[in-house]
Scaffold this motif. Structure first.
Motif, short mmCIF file in Angstrom:
data_model
loop_
_atom_site.label_atom_id
_atom_site.label_comp_id
_atom_site.label_asym_id
_atom_site.label_seq_id
_atom_site.Cartn_x
_atom_site.Cartn_y
_atom_site.Cartn_z
N ASN A 113 0.84 -1.21 0.00
CA ASN A 113 0.00 0.00 0.00
C ASN A 113 0.87 1.26 0.00
OD1 ASN A 113 -2.34 -1.55 0.10
ND2 ASN A 113 -2.40 -1.54 2.35
N THR A 114 1.96 1.20 0.77
CA THR A 114 2.87 2.36 0.82
C THR A 114 3.53 2.59 -0.53
OG1 THR A 114 3.32 1.91 3.16
CG2 THR A 114 4.88 3.32 1.98
N ILE A 115 3.92 1.50 -1.18
CA ILE A 115 4.54 1.60 -2.50
C ILE A 115 3.56 2.20 -3.51
CG2 ILE A 115 5.37 0.25 -4.47
CD1 ILE A 115 6.66 -1.66 -2.42
N ALA A 116 2.29 1.73 -3.43
CA ALA A 116 1.26 2.26 -4.33
C ALA A 116 1.04 3.76 -4.08
CB ALA A 116 -0.04 1.49 -4.14
N HIS A 117 1.05 4.15 -2.79
CA HIS A 117 0.86 5.57 -2.45
C HIS A 117 2.01 6.43 -3.01
CE1 HIS A 117 0.10 9.19 -0.12
NE2 HIS A 117 1.36 9.14 0.31
N PHE A 118 3.26 5.98 -2.78
CA PHE A 118 4.41 6.73 -3.29
C PHE A 118 4.41 6.75 -4.82
CE2 PHE A 118 6.56 6.06 0.91
CZ PHE A 118 6.78 7.40 1.19
N ASP A 119 3.99 5.67 -5.43
CA ASP A 119 3.96 5.60 -6.89
C ASP A 119 2.97 6.62 -7.46
OD1 ASP A 119 4.84 4.30 -9.35
OD2 ASP A 119 2.81 3.49 -9.46
N ASP A 120 1.79 6.71 -6.84
CA ASP A 120 0.80 7.70 -7.28
C ASP A 120 1.31 9.13 -7.06
OD1 ASP A 120 -0.94 5.70 -8.00
OD2 ASP A 120 -2.07 5.75 -6.11
N SER A 121 1.99 9.33 -5.92
CA SER A 121 2.51 10.66 -5.63
C SER A 121 3.59 11.06 -6.62
CB SER A 121 3.08 10.70 -4.20
OG SER A 121 2.06 10.49 -3.24
N VAL A 122 4.45 10.10 -6.98
CA VAL A 122 5.49 10.39 -7.97
C VAL A 122 4.86 10.78 -9.30
CG1 VAL A 122 7.31 9.35 -9.38
CG2 VAL A 122 7.28 8.99 -6.90
N LYS A 123 3.82 10.06 -9.73
CA LYS A 123 3.15 10.38 -11.00
C LYS A 123 2.52 11.77 -10.93
CE LYS A 123 2.10 5.57 -12.18
NZ LYS A 123 1.02 4.56 -12.36
N PHE A 124 1.90 12.06 -9.78
CA PHE A 124 1.22 13.34 -9.63
C PHE A 124 2.21 14.51 -9.70
CE2 PHE A 124 -0.28 16.69 -6.68
CZ PHE A 124 -1.41 17.10 -7.39
N PHE A 125 3.30 14.41 -8.89
CA PHE A 125 4.28 15.51 -8.88
C PHE A 125 5.11 15.56 -10.16
CE2 PHE A 125 3.48 15.33 -4.29
CZ PHE A 125 3.22 16.67 -4.04
N THR A 126 5.21 14.43 -10.85
CA THR A 126 5.88 14.45 -12.15
C THR A 126 5.07 15.29 -13.13
OG1 THR A 126 6.88 12.28 -11.80
CG2 THR A 126 6.68 13.04 -14.08
N THR A 127 3.76 15.10 -13.12
CA THR A 127 2.87 15.88 -13.99
C THR A 127 2.94 17.37 -13.65
OG1 THR A 127 1.37 14.00 -14.21
CG2 THR A 127 0.49 16.18 -14.78
N LEU A 128 2.90 17.68 -12.35
CA LEU A 128 2.96 19.08 -11.94
C LEU A 128 4.31 19.72 -12.29
CD1 LEU A 128 1.24 18.96 -8.42
CD2 LEU A 128 0.28 19.84 -10.57
N HIS A 129 5.38 18.95 -12.06
CA HIS A 129 6.71 19.50 -12.35
C HIS A 129 6.91 19.71 -13.84
CE1 HIS A 129 10.94 20.34 -12.00
NE2 HIS A 129 11.25 19.29 -12.77
N THR A 130 6.28 18.83 -14.65
CA THR A 130 6.39 18.96 -16.11
C THR A 130 5.65 20.23 -16.59
OG1 THR A 130 6.55 16.58 -16.37
CG2 THR A 130 5.94 17.85 -18.32
N LYS A 131 4.46 20.48 -16.00
CA LYS A 131 3.67 21.62 -16.41
C LYS A 131 4.19 22.93 -15.82
CE LYS A 131 -0.71 19.22 -17.31
NZ LYS A 131 -2.16 19.14 -16.96
#
Length: 221
Positions: free
Chosen positions: A89-107
């Motif tokens: 569950n922790t891995i899934a949470h960090f994975d989602d967070s990485v995807k989210f901040f990757t999108t924000l950092h790209t934009k």
């Protein structure tokens, strides 16, 4: 008073001297044997010294300890499995967070907070995966320990087989040595000395006469 034993004439005094000296020598011989060969004497046939009794204790204690170990291993394994679920569950949470901040950092590449939290979540994801791998490795090692413990049970079974063979042999020997039709109380007692014995206490008439003379002379002197 003079007594005649075979070809040997003995007075009462000489007979008393012989009995006293022999009793003293016998006592010394017994003490010497007990002292020098104490380790060779058989132990008393109490439960603690009986072979089958001891082996039964070994197999029983071995089985009890094995059960305790298996229970502990099972408890640890269950804890690992529960923690692995949490880590997933922790891995899934960090994975989602990485995807989210990757999108924000790209934009919004100029927003430093997005880049910072992206890096934090990447490190968290990496650490969570490493912990999950460690938990999985430990669980596999526990399973290996269980497999090794199976040999403990095999050794216990071998000891039990030895016990059964020993008991069978004991019953067989008892059957072979059972008395015949003659009652033990009616059996003739065994001779103390038999012709051909080389026991040190067997003496000729001449040796007995010489021994009496020496002992009684020393006593009277």
């Amino acid at each position: 008073m003079s007594l005649v034993y075979g070809e040997l004439n003995m007075t009462q005094e000489e007979l008393d001297c012989l009995l006293i000296k022999n009793s003293q020598e016998d006592a010394l011989d017994i003490d010497a044997i007990l002292e020098s060969e104490a380790s060779l004497l058989p132990m008393p046939a109490i439960d603690e010294n009986k072979m089958v009794y001891q082996l039964d204790n070994v197999t029983r204690e071995s089985e009890e300890k094995a059960v305790e170990i298996f229970d502990n291993v099972e408890a640890i394994s269950n804890e690992i499995i529960q923690n692995q679920k949490l880590m997933k569950n922790t891995i899934a949470h960090f994975d989602d967070s990485v995807k989210f901040f990757t999108t924000l950092h790209t934009k919004f590449p100029d927003v430093k907070a997005f880049a910072k939290y992206l890096e934090i979540n990447k490190n968290g994801l990496k650490n969570a995966k490493e912990i999950d791998e460690i938990l999985e490795k430990v669980n596999f090692e526990l399973m290996d320990a269980v497999d090794i413990m199976q040999y403990q049970d095999i050794h216990r079974q071998k000891i039990e087989r030895v016990i059964n063979v020993m008991r069978s042999l004991s019953k067989y020997m008892n059957a072979l040595l059972e008395g015949g039709k003659v009652d033990n109380a009616k059996r003739v007692s065994s001779s103390q000395y038999i012709i051909g014995d080389t026991h040190k206490q067997v003496a000729s008439n001449e040796e007995i006469e010489e021994m009496l003379a020496q002992f009684c002379t020393s006593k009277n002197g």
